[in-house]
Scaffold this motif. Structure first.
Motif, PDB file in Angstrom:
ATOM      1  N   VAL A  73       0.858  -1.187   0.000  1.00 16.47           N
ATOM      2  CA  VAL A  73       0.000   0.000   0.000  1.00 16.47           C
ATOM      3  C   VAL A  73       0.891   1.232   0.000  1.00 16.47           C
ATOM      4  O   VAL A  73       1.402   1.633   1.054  1.00 16.47           O
ATOM      5  CB  VAL A  73      -0.934   0.047   1.223  1.00 16.47           C
ATOM      6  N   SER A  74       1.111   1.836  -1.134  1.00 19.26           N
ATOM      7  CA  SER A  74       1.882   3.071  -1.182  1.00 19.26           C
ATOM      8  C   SER A  74       0.970   4.259  -0.897  1.00 19.26           C
ATOM      9  O   SER A  74      -0.257   4.131  -0.886  1.00 19.26           O
ATOM     10  CB  SER A  74       2.556   3.227  -2.543  1.00 19.26           C
ATOM     11  N   CYS A  75       1.570   5.418  -0.642  1.00 18.42           N
ATOM     12  CA  CYS A  75       0.819   6.667  -0.441  1.00 18.42           C
ATOM     13  C   CYS A  75      -0.252   6.528   0.649  1.00 18.42           C
ATOM     14  O   CYS A  75      -1.406   6.943   0.474  1.00 18.42           O
ATOM     15  CB  CYS A  75       0.187   7.125  -1.750  1.00 18.42           C
ATOM     16  N   VAL A  76       0.142   5.963   1.776  1.00 17.68           N
ATOM     17  CA  VAL A  76      -0.826   5.708   2.849  1.00 17.68           C
ATOM     18  C   VAL A  76      -1.472   7.010   3.320  1.00 17.68           C
ATOM     19  O   VAL A  76      -2.691   7.109   3.465  1.00 17.68           O
ATOM     20  CB  VAL A  76      -0.151   4.988   4.030  1.00 17.68           C
TER      21      VAL A  76
ATOM     22  N   ASP B  74      -8.866   2.242   2.590  1.00 14.24           N
ATOM     23  CA  ASP B  74     -10.043   1.519   3.053  1.00 14.24           C
ATOM     24  C   ASP B  74      -9.661   0.424   4.042  1.00 14.24           C
ATOM     25  O   ASP B  74      -8.478   0.151   4.281  1.00 14.24           O
ATOM     26  CB  ASP B  74     -10.837   0.948   1.879  1.00 14.24           C
ATOM     27  N   ALA B  75     -10.692  -0.203   4.626  1.00 15.18           N
ATOM     28  CA  ALA B  75     -10.459  -1.222   5.659  1.00 15.18           C
ATOM     29  C   ALA B  75      -9.654  -2.395   5.119  1.00 15.18           C
ATOM     30  O   ALA B  75      -8.877  -3.018   5.850  1.00 15.18           O
ATOM     31  CB  ALA B  75     -11.800  -1.702   6.212  1.00 15.18           C
ATOM     32  N   GLY B  76      -9.819  -2.715   3.839  1.00 12.10           N
ATOM     33  CA  GLY B  76      -9.055  -3.794   3.247  1.00 12.10           C
ATOM     34  C   GLY B  76      -7.566  -3.524   3.253  1.00 12.10           C
ATOM     35  O   GLY B  76      -6.756  -4.447   3.428  1.00 12.10           O
ATOM     36  N   HIS B  77      -7.186  -2.262   3.057  1.00 15.26           N
ATOM     37  CA  HIS B  77      -5.771  -1.911   3.121  1.00 15.26           C
ATOM     38  C   HIS B  77      -5.198  -2.223   4.498  1.00 15.26           C
ATOM     39  O   HIS B  77      -4.074  -2.725   4.630  1.00 15.26           O
ATOM     40  CB  HIS B  77      -5.573  -0.424   2.822  1.00 15.26           C
ATOM     41  N   LEU B  78      -5.972  -1.925   5.546  1.00 20.11           N
ATOM     42  CA  LEU B  78      -5.482  -2.134   6.907  1.00 20.11           C
ATOM     43  C   LEU B  78      -5.329  -3.614   7.241  1.00 20.11           C
ATOM     44  O   LEU B  78      -4.589  -3.972   8.165  1.00 20.11           O
ATOM     45  CB  LEU B  78      -6.418  -1.469   7.916  1.00 20.11           C
TER      46      LEU B  78
ATOM     47  N   ASP C  29       5.987 -11.245   7.466  1.00 17.44           N
ATOM     48  CA  ASP C  29       6.034 -11.793   8.819  1.00 17.44           C
ATOM     49  C   ASP C  29       4.649 -11.920   9.443  1.00 17.44           C
ATOM     50  O   ASP C  29       4.523 -12.283  10.616  1.00 17.44           O
ATOM     51  CB  ASP C  29       6.921 -10.908   9.711  1.00 17.44           C
ATOM     52  N   GLY C  30       3.613 -11.613   8.661  1.00 18.40           N
ATOM     53  CA  GLY C  30       2.245 -11.757   9.153  1.00 18.40           C
ATOM     54  C   GLY C  30       1.719 -10.571   9.932  1.00 18.40           C
ATOM     55  O   GLY C  30       0.630 -10.653  10.523  1.00 18.40           O
ATOM     56  N   HIS C  31       2.425  -9.450   9.948  1.00 21.47           N
ATOM     57  CA  HIS C  31       1.954  -8.271  10.665  1.00 21.47           C
ATOM     58  C   HIS C  31       0.935  -7.502   9.827  1.00 21.47           C
ATOM     59  O   HIS C  31       1.160  -7.251   8.642  1.00 21.47           O
ATOM     60  CB  HIS C  31       3.135  -7.345  10.990  1.00 21.47           C
ATOM     61  N   ARG C  32      -0.193  -7.130  10.441  1.00 15.79           N
ATOM     62  CA  ARG C  32      -1.222  -6.342   9.770  1.00 15.79           C
ATOM     63  C   ARG C  32      -0.805  -4.879   9.684  1.00 15.79           C
ATOM     64  O   ARG C  32      -0.219  -4.330  10.615  1.00 15.79           O
ATOM     65  CB  ARG C  32      -2.551  -6.410  10.517  1.00 15.79           C
ATOM     66  N   LEU C  33      -1.138  -4.241   8.572  1.00 18.10           N
ATOM     67  CA  LEU C  33      -0.838  -2.828   8.431  1.00 18.10           C
ATOM     68  C   LEU C  33      -1.509  -2.016   9.533  1.00 18.10           C
ATOM     69  O   LEU C  33      -0.893  -1.115  10.115  1.00 18.10           O
ATOM     70  CB  LEU C  33      -1.290  -2.324   7.059  1.00 18.10           C
ATOM     71  N   GLY C  34      -2.778  -2.297   9.825  1.00 21.48           N
ATOM     72  CA  GLY C  34      -3.475  -1.548  10.864  1.00 21.48           C
ATOM     73  C   GLY C  34      -2.799  -1.657  12.212  1.00 21.48           C
ATOM     74  O   GLY C  34      -2.695  -0.673  12.954  1.00 21.48           O
ATOM     75  N   ASP C  35      -2.307  -2.856  12.548  1.00 16.00           N
ATOM     76  CA  ASP C  35      -1.617  -3.036  13.831  1.00 16.00           C
ATOM     77  C   ASP C  35      -0.297  -2.285  13.862  1.00 16.00           C
ATOM     78  O   ASP C  35       0.078  -1.695  14.889  1.00 16.00           O
ATOM     79  CB  ASP C  35      -1.367  -4.527  14.086  1.00 16.00           C
TER      80      ASP C  35
ATOM     81  N   ASP D 183      -3.851   6.243  14.560  1.00 15.89           N
ATOM     82  CA  ASP D 183      -5.210   5.784  14.828  1.00 15.89           C
ATOM     83  C   ASP D 183      -5.807   5.276  13.515  1.00 15.89           C
ATOM     84  O   ASP D 183      -6.372   6.060  12.743  1.00 15.89           O
ATOM     85  CB  ASP D 183      -6.058   6.929  15.396  1.00 15.89           C
ATOM     86  N   PRO D 184      -5.696   3.978  13.232  1.00 16.41           N
ATOM     87  CA  PRO D 184      -6.155   3.459  11.945  1.00 16.41           C
ATOM     88  C   PRO D 184      -7.622   3.732  11.663  1.00 16.41           C
ATOM     89  O   PRO D 184      -7.990   4.071  10.531  1.00 16.41           O
ATOM     90  CB  PRO D 184      -5.878   1.952  12.049  1.00 16.41           C
ATOM     91  N   ALA D 185      -8.475   3.584  12.681  1.00 16.02           N
ATOM     92  CA  ALA D 185      -9.905   3.822  12.458  1.00 16.02           C
ATOM     93  C   ALA D 185     -10.159   5.276  12.075  1.00 16.02           C
ATOM     94  O   ALA D 185     -10.919   5.571  11.147  1.00 16.02           O
ATOM     95  CB  ALA D 185     -10.694   3.454  13.715  1.00 16.02           C
ATOM     96  N   ALA D 186      -9.516   6.194  12.778  1.00 12.03           N
ATOM     97  CA  ALA D 186      -9.692   7.612  12.457  1.00 12.03           C
ATOM     98  C   ALA D 186      -9.076   7.948  11.100  1.00 12.03           C
ATOM     99  O   ALA D 186      -9.569   8.834  10.388  1.00 12.03           O
ATOM    100  CB  ALA D 186      -9.067   8.479  13.547  1.00 12.03           C
ATOM    101  N   ALA D 187      -8.023   7.232  10.729  1.00 12.32           N
ATOM    102  CA  ALA D 187      -7.405   7.459   9.416  1.00 12.32           C
ATOM    103  C   ALA D 187      -8.370   7.133   8.290  1.00 12.32           C
ATOM    104  O   ALA D 187      -8.324   7.741   7.219  1.00 12.32           O
ATOM    105  CB  ALA D 187      -6.136   6.620   9.281  1.00 12.32           C
ATOM    106  N   LEU D 188      -9.269   6.183   8.532  1.00  9.76           N
ATOM    107  CA  LEU D 188     -10.277   5.833   7.531  1.00  9.76           C
ATOM    108  C   LEU D 188     -11.394   6.860   7.465  1.00  9.76           C
ATOM    109  O   LEU D 188     -12.117   6.926   6.464  1.00  9.76           O
ATOM    110  CB  LEU D 188     -10.871   4.462   7.833  1.00  9.76           C
ATOM    111  N   GLY D 189     -11.556   7.650   8.522  1.00  9.54           N
ATOM    112  CA  GLY D 189     -12.703   8.554   8.600  1.00  9.54           C
ATOM    113  C   GLY D 189     -12.393  10.023   8.464  1.00  9.54           C
ATOM    114  O   GLY D 189     -13.271  10.860   8.690  1.00  9.54           O
ATOM    115  N   GLN D 190     -11.154  10.376   8.095  1.00 10.89           N
ATOM    116  CA  GLN D 190     -10.799  11.801   8.060  1.00 10.89           C
ATOM    117  C   GLN D 190     -10.778  12.383   6.644  1.00 10.89           C
ATOM    118  O   GLN D 190     -10.274  13.482   6.437  1.00 10.89           O
ATOM    119  CB  GLN D 190      -9.437  12.006   8.717  1.00 10.89           C
TER     120      GLN D 190
END
Length: 421
Positions: A136-139, A149-153, A159-165, A173-180
């Motif tokens: 995911v470039s240009c986050v 979007d939520a799919g990006h997160l 190594d199995g790490h989620r972008l959102g984590d 704040d990943p949730a707020a990043a989706l809503g701003q």
């Protein structure tokens, strides 16, 4: 416009300070990858730089460093400019950085010269423009433009790490990043200053590039699965060699880019195989590649042709193939009238310019969803970029900043967005 001429020495010193002080010391070049400790420290440095320049600055939920220089009419649609300060592994000192430091310098010169724009000027150091292990470039610019979007997160690295984590552990704040997201049409205009990253401007002796379009990017991951056998006893005609099939795909991908009728390129950036022994026929290989063009029709056809070619080769060798595509972005045209304003600004300063497409991806491609978009290029010595040898002359950078300031001033003077009908 002379009042807005940048302080070239100050610009050079600031670029050197950012590039030199915040790097991953164990890595080559000026490496400062997104989510690294060096990048975390650089965000606070950039925040302080904006505030010292007189901007109202903060870090938003997606990690963008956002500074605002207030205009006379705070209710008017703002202008925006900026770029990014993360780098690729083994990167250089100028890619992205010039656009951020240049934008801050424009704001500083406006204050120092006692000039105030009619509308707010928003300066942004966007988080994570470069490609990363999550694909995911240009986050940061995606977040502002409403394209994260939520799919990006949910995407994971090797190594199995989620972008959102990972964003959360970085203090975001990943949730707020989706809503701003800003609303479409909410910008009076967006202009980004950037080094060309190619050889055209230097080779033609041109001061300024006026970007016509930003290339679309299609990224491919191909996994070849064959059969391991003894390399000394299995006849050549009976092998299921995954590495040989993958090697043929490299040639097919390169051939596609070489045959592009318009601006188009293709690159295999990574190649792995196993088990990696002299005496074992490889049973697995993986290829990571991308294709870029400003022409969406060519990209669509190239995807089909590449899959057909590598599929036929894998089938001929008895090798299974799985192909995954990731569309990083569609081609985006710069606003024609913004291009005109940039060219006029360059003319007013006695600088030569030429229209030029961008083969690189940029945050500007996403900001085009919010208002008229344009980009200004300055020459790159030898066309080198994404490497430690990346170099642009201070005088060329100063010219680009001056054109950026003149462009923003001209756009600010218009009652309607430049691209309005």
């Amino acid at each position: 416009m002379d009042l807005l001429a940048p302080d070239a020495d100050r610009v050079a010193t600031t670029i050197a300070s950012l590039a030199g002080a915040f790097t991953e010391s164990a890595e080559p070049g000026w490496t400062r990858r997104v989510f690294s400790d060096a990048y975390r420290a650089s965000r606070e440095w950039t925040l302080a730089l904006m505030r010292e320049a007189g901007l109202e600055a903060r870090i938003d939920p997606a990690g963008n460093v956002v500074g605002v220089l207030p205009g006379r009419n705070r209710s008017a649609k703002p202008l925006m400019t900026g770029s990014h300060t993360d780098t690729v592994h083994g990167g250089g000192r100028f890619d992205g950085i010039v656009g951020v430091i240049g934008a801050v310098e424009v704001a500083r010169r406006l204050r120092e010269s006692g000039q105030q724009l009619e509308r707010d000027l928003v300066v942004v150091d966007f988080l994570g423009e470069e490609a990363n292990p999550f694909g995911v470039s240009c986050v940061g610019s995606r977040s502002i433009a409403g394209l994260l979007d939520a799919g990006h997160l949910e995407r994971v690295d090797e190594d199995g790490h989620r972008l959102g984590d990972v964003m959360r552990s970085f203090g975001l704040d990943p949730a707020a990043a989706l809503g701003q997201a800003w609303q479409p049409g909410s910008l009076h205009g967006y202009v980004e200053l950037h080094v060309e990253q190619g050889p055209v401007l230097q080779s033609t002796g041109t001061s300024i590039g006026v970007v016509t379009a930003i290339a679309g990017i299609e990224r491919l991951f191909a996994r070849f699965t064959g059969r391991a056998d003894h390399a000394g006893t299995m006849p050549m005609t009976m092998r299921h060699d995954a590495l040989a099939a993958a090697a043929a795909s490299v040639v097919a991908i390169e051939r596609e880019g070489c045959g592009a009728p318009v601006h188009g390129v293709s690159t295999v950036g990574r190649f792995e195989s196993g088990p990696g022994a002299f005496n074992v026929v490889p049973d697995e290989a993986r290829v990571w590649a991308e294709m870029r063009s400003t022409e969406g029709e060519w990209l669509t056809g190239a995807r089909r042709r590449v899959v057909d070619a590598i599929g036929a080769e894998a089938s001929r060798r008895g090798v299974d193939l799985v192909v995954e595509w990731l569309n990083d972005q569609e081609p985006v045209r710069a606003d024609p009238l913004v291009q005109d304003v940039i060219g006029t600004a360059a003319d007013s300063l006695g600088l030569t310019w030429q229209a030029i497409p961008s083969g690189a991806g940029h945050d500007a491609a996403h900001l085009a969803h919010l208002g008229p978009m344009g980009m200004i290029f300055v020459p790159s010595i030898g066309g080198r970029s994404h490497c430690p040898e990346e170099l642009s002359e201070t005088a060329d950078i100063a010219d680009g900043i001056h054109v950026l300031a003149a462009t923003l001033a001209q756009m600010d003077a218009r009652a309607e967005p430049v691209g309005a009908a």
